[in-house]
Design a protein around this motif. Structure first.
Motif, PDB file in Angstrom:
ATOM      1  N   UNK A 198       0.868  -1.175   0.000  1.00 34.49           N
ATOM      2  CA  UNK A 198       0.000   0.000   0.000  1.00 34.49           C
ATOM      3  C   UNK A 198       0.909   1.231   0.000  1.00 34.49           C
ATOM      4  N   UNK A 199       1.277   1.656  -1.189  1.00 32.91           N
ATOM      5  CA  UNK A 199       2.322   2.654  -1.379  1.00 32.91           C
ATOM      6  C   UNK A 199       2.010   3.952  -0.638  1.00 32.91           C
ATOM      7  N   UNK A 200       0.853   4.545  -0.901  1.00 30.95           N
ATOM      8  CA  UNK A 200       0.554   5.843  -0.313  1.00 30.95           C
ATOM      9  C   UNK A 200       0.340   5.742   1.192  1.00 30.95           C
ATOM     10  N   UNK A 201      -0.226   4.652   1.647  1.00 35.53           N
ATOM     11  CA  UNK A 201      -0.421   4.446   3.083  1.00 35.53           C
ATOM     12  C   UNK A 201       0.941   4.371   3.785  1.00 35.53           C
ATOM     13  N   UNK A 202       1.819   3.547   3.268  1.00 32.83           N
ATOM     14  CA  UNK A 202       3.132   3.383   3.900  1.00 32.83           C
ATOM     15  C   UNK A 202       3.938   4.668   3.876  1.00 32.83           C
ATOM     16  N   UNK A 203       3.917   5.377   2.759  1.00 33.04           N
ATOM     17  CA  UNK A 203       4.675   6.615   2.678  1.00 33.04           C
ATOM     18  C   UNK A 203       4.124   7.639   3.662  1.00 33.04           C
ATOM     19  N   UNK A 204       2.800   7.754   3.738  1.00 35.08           N
ATOM     20  CA  UNK A 204       2.239   8.750   4.662  1.00 35.08           C
ATOM     21  C   UNK A 204       2.512   8.376   6.111  1.00 35.08           C
ATOM     22  N   UNK A 205       2.435   7.094   6.449  1.00 36.47           N
ATOM     23  CA  UNK A 205       2.655   6.673   7.832  1.00 36.47           C
ATOM     24  C   UNK A 205       4.140   6.756   8.189  1.00 36.47           C
ATOM     25  N   UNK A 206       4.997   6.125   7.403  1.00 32.42           N
ATOM     26  CA  UNK A 206       6.409   6.055   7.761  1.00 32.42           C
ATOM     27  C   UNK A 206       7.114   7.401   7.642  1.00 32.42           C
ATOM     28  N   UNK A 207       6.891   8.095   6.535  1.00 34.76           N
ATOM     29  CA  UNK A 207       7.534   9.384   6.377  1.00 34.76           C
ATOM     30  C   UNK A 207       6.885  10.430   7.273  1.00 34.76           C
ATOM     31  N   UNK A 208       5.573  10.314   7.483  1.00 31.45           N
ATOM     32  CA  UNK A 208       4.889  11.258   8.362  1.00 31.45           C
ATOM     33  C   UNK A 208       5.311  11.115   9.807  1.00 31.45           C
ATOM     34  N   UNK A 209       5.636   9.915  10.229  1.00 30.36           N
ATOM     35  CA  UNK A 209       6.013   9.710  11.630  1.00 30.36           C
ATOM     36  C   UNK A 209       7.367  10.326  11.960  1.00 30.36           C
ATOM     37  N   UNK A 210       8.206  10.500  10.971  1.00 30.40           N
ATOM     38  CA  UNK A 210       9.522  11.107  11.207  1.00 30.40           C
ATOM     39  C   UNK A 210       9.654  12.462  10.500  1.00 30.40           C
TER      40      UNK A 210
END
Length: 170
Positions: free
Chosen positions: A130-142
């Protein structure tokens, strides 16, 4: 032997962590609490992105937009020998795993899980992200705002996973 290892893996891991903490004279429980606090702060920071993605995926699925888009893309998909039934799952998978799983279950009802399309959908969901989900979660968390090559790389990996699923099963 493998069954025993499987049953003992979690207790051995917990025992190892506690033993390591005792040997190195670390306050294991305090470290655990600090990690839990940090995890909760990350959850609070990521929650708006997560809610937005989940809401958008639900709205797109419920509105019938994904079905309409699937109908529009069915003709180009047929030209490249891509099953039209997989188009909505492919698009939704980029945003939401749960919505893609719901579409997969709907596909199983119509086509069957042992059909070539059902098997391709199963392999596709296992070999893509889930490309957009992972990018928003992982990059958003840091708090990373520049993703550079992440999105193109994720799309290439997803395309390879989709191609492999269709090539192996259809």
């Amino acid at each position: 032997m493998m069954e025993w290892i499987s049953r003992m893996l979690i207790p051995l891991t917990v025992g190892y962590i506690i033993s390591f903490g005792l040997i190195s004279r670390r306050p294991v429980f305090d470290d655990f609490l600090d990690g839990a606090k940090e995890g909760m702060q990350i959850v609070v920071g990521v929650l708006p992105s997560l809610l937005g993605l989940m809401t958008a995926a639900g709205v797109l699925r419920s509105s019938g937009f994904m079905d309409a888009l699937g109908d529009v893309l069915a003709v180009p998909a047929a030209r490249i020998h891509f099953p039209a039934e997989l188009v909505p799952i492919t698009l939704v998978r980029l945003v939401s795993n749960s919505a893609a799983t719901g579409l997969l279950l709907d596909l199983f009802k119509t086509e069957g899980p042992d059909s070539p399309v059902g098997m391709a959908a199963s392999v596709m969901l296992c070999s893509t992200e889930t490309v957009f989900y992972c990018i928003s979660i992982y990059f958003g968390s840091v708090q990373v705002s520049k993703t550079r090559y992440t999105i193109p790389g994720a799309f290439v990996a997803t395309a390879v996973g989709i191609w492999a699923a269709v090539a192996l099963c259809c």
